[in-house]
Write an enzyme that holds these catalytic residues in place. Sequence first.
Site, PDB file in Angstrom:
ATOM      1  N   ARG A 136      -1.644  -6.295  -8.551  1.00 40.08           N
ATOM      2  CA  ARG A 136      -0.505  -7.121  -8.132  1.00 40.08           C
ATOM      3  C   ARG A 136      -0.277  -8.285  -9.086  1.00 40.08           C
ATOM      4  O   ARG A 136       0.841  -8.671  -9.360  1.00 40.08           O
ATOM      5  CB  ARG A 136      -0.739  -7.667  -6.720  1.00 40.08           C
ATOM      6  CG  ARG A 136      -0.690  -6.593  -5.654  1.00 40.08           C
ATOM      7  CD  ARG A 136      -1.228  -7.111  -4.363  1.00 40.08           C
ATOM      8  NE  ARG A 136      -2.599  -7.550  -4.533  1.00 40.08           N
ATOM      9  CZ  ARG A 136      -3.413  -7.849  -3.525  1.00 40.08           C
ATOM     10  NH1 ARG A 136      -2.984  -7.773  -2.291  1.00 40.08           N
ATOM     11  NH2 ARG A 136      -4.650  -8.222  -3.760  1.00 40.08           N
ATOM     12  N   LYS A 196     -16.732  -7.374   6.494  1.00 37.84           N
ATOM     13  CA  LYS A 196     -15.453  -8.074   6.309  1.00 37.84           C
ATOM     14  C   LYS A 196     -14.830  -8.506   7.638  1.00 37.84           C
ATOM     15  O   LYS A 196     -13.772  -9.108   7.647  1.00 37.84           O
ATOM     16  CB  LYS A 196     -14.471  -7.161   5.563  1.00 37.84           C
ATOM     17  CG  LYS A 196     -14.672  -7.145   4.063  1.00 37.84           C
ATOM     18  CD  LYS A 196     -13.446  -6.566   3.376  1.00 37.84           C
ATOM     19  CE  LYS A 196     -13.497  -6.744   1.871  1.00 37.84           C
ATOM     20  NZ  LYS A 196     -12.306  -6.157   1.218  1.00 37.84           N
ATOM     21  N   HIS A 245       0.846  -1.208   0.000  1.00 37.44           N
ATOM     22  CA  HIS A 245       0.000   0.000   0.000  1.00 37.44           C
ATOM     23  C   HIS A 245       0.883   1.260   0.000  1.00 37.44           C
ATOM     24  O   HIS A 245       0.627   2.212  -0.746  1.00 37.44           O
ATOM     25  CB  HIS A 245      -0.862   0.052   1.261  1.00 37.44           C
ATOM     26  CG  HIS A 245      -1.896  -1.019   1.377  1.00 37.44           C
ATOM     27  ND1 HIS A 245      -2.064  -1.761   2.516  1.00 37.44           N
ATOM     28  CD2 HIS A 245      -2.838  -1.471   0.502  1.00 37.44           C
ATOM     29  CE1 HIS A 245      -3.061  -2.618   2.347  1.00 37.44           C
ATOM     30  NE2 HIS A 245      -3.554  -2.464   1.133  1.00 37.44           N
ATOM     31  N   SER A 267      -3.017  -7.819   2.831  1.00 28.06           N
ATOM     32  CA  SER A 267      -3.353  -7.734   4.264  1.00 28.06           C
ATOM     33  C   SER A 267      -3.818  -9.091   4.768  1.00 28.06           C
ATOM     34  O   SER A 267      -3.526  -9.481   5.901  1.00 28.06           O
ATOM     35  CB  SER A 267      -4.442  -6.684   4.491  1.00 28.06           C
ATOM     36  OG  SER A 267      -3.989  -5.410   4.113  1.00 28.06           O
TER      37      SER A 267
HETATM   38  O1  PNS Z   1      -8.939  -2.910  -0.281  1.00 27.82           O
HETATM   39  P1  PNS Z   1     -10.188  -3.365  -0.962  1.00 27.82           P
HETATM   40  O2  PNS Z   1     -11.060  -4.096   0.029  1.00 27.82           O
HETATM   41  O3  PNS Z   1      -9.893  -4.164  -2.197  1.00 27.82           O
HETATM   42  O4  PNS Z   1     -10.974  -2.051  -1.444  1.00 27.82           O
HETATM   43  C1  PNS Z   1     -12.213  -2.157  -2.106  1.00 27.82           C
HETATM   44  C2  PNS Z   1     -12.892  -0.779  -2.263  1.00 27.82           C
HETATM   45  C3  PNS Z   1     -12.945  -0.044  -0.955  1.00 27.82           C
HETATM   46  C4  PNS Z   1     -12.103   0.056  -3.244  1.00 27.82           C
HETATM   47  C5  PNS Z   1     -14.323  -1.048  -2.829  1.00 27.82           C
HETATM   48  O5  PNS Z   1     -14.948  -2.014  -2.051  1.00 27.82           O
HETATM   49  C6  PNS Z   1     -15.184   0.211  -2.868  1.00 27.82           C
HETATM   50  O6  PNS Z   1     -14.945   1.103  -3.628  1.00 27.82           O
HETATM   51  N1  PNS Z   1     -16.213   0.252  -1.996  1.00 27.82           N
HETATM   52  C7  PNS Z   1     -17.110   1.372  -1.876  1.00 27.82           C
HETATM   53  C8  PNS Z   1     -18.513   1.058  -2.406  1.00 27.82           C
HETATM   54  C9  PNS Z   1     -18.586   1.274  -3.893  1.00 27.82           C
HETATM   55  O7  PNS Z   1     -18.330   2.349  -4.405  1.00 27.82           O
HETATM   56  N2  PNS Z   1     -18.936   0.209  -4.606  1.00 27.82           N
HETATM   57  C10 PNS Z   1     -19.021   0.217  -6.040  1.00 27.82           C
HETATM   58  C11 PNS Z   1     -17.650  -0.055  -6.639  1.00 27.82           C
HETATM   59  S1  PNS Z   1     -17.769  -0.329  -8.338  1.00 27.82           S
END
Ligand code: PNS
Length: 165
Positions: free
Chosen positions: A92, A43, A19, A130
């Site tokens: 990644r 989660k 990150h 993580s």
């Molecule tokens: O670290 P992560 O868990 O891969 O991050 C995922 C994240 C936070 C980027 C994604 O879950 C997100 O954007 N959530 C917010 C809700 C949202 O906008 N959903 C539509 C995405 S297309």
Amino acid sequence: MTQRVAVYAGSFDPIHNGHLDLIMRSRTMFDRVHIAVLHNEEKQPLFTVDERIEMIQGVVADYPDCEVNGFSGLLVDFVRNVGGHAIVRGLRALTDFEFEFQMALMNRRLNPSVETVFMMPKDDLTYVSSRLIKEVCSLGGDLKGLMPVPIYERLIERIGEKLEA
Ligand code: PNS
């Protein structure tokens, strides 16, 4: 002059050097980087959002161009609220691609003026996540070089508490 503002969103449970590598790369391309920590109790995170925000703030304390916030709801709404232009996501491996591609296109549909920028972390961090970090830590494995020392210490402490509970 208009500032170029990026949002680097994620769970960051906890933040690791992959990150951090992405944050540093983002700083070279954008004037400001908002690190956005998702509120998502589904989660079952190891650290609360407030803890994760505080931990990330500690890690980026020397970088005044970085700001850390929690968010819930749509990411594109958060991006608009902070005057952002781009969403930064790390890629990644090929396995990340399909989900990231779907998210990027859905976010574009929701707000066509927000671009998703994909970046690859340093090659020796591409396998770090993580989830794996938590697993290795709970089994007593060595995590040297994969996360900032203060975050590692918090992780050891939290996993110890969990194992005792
Ligand atoms: O670290 P992560 O868990 O891969 O991050 C995922 C994240 C936070 C980027 C994604 O879950 C997100 O954007 N959530 C917010 C809700 C949202 O906008 N959903 C539509 C995405 S297309």
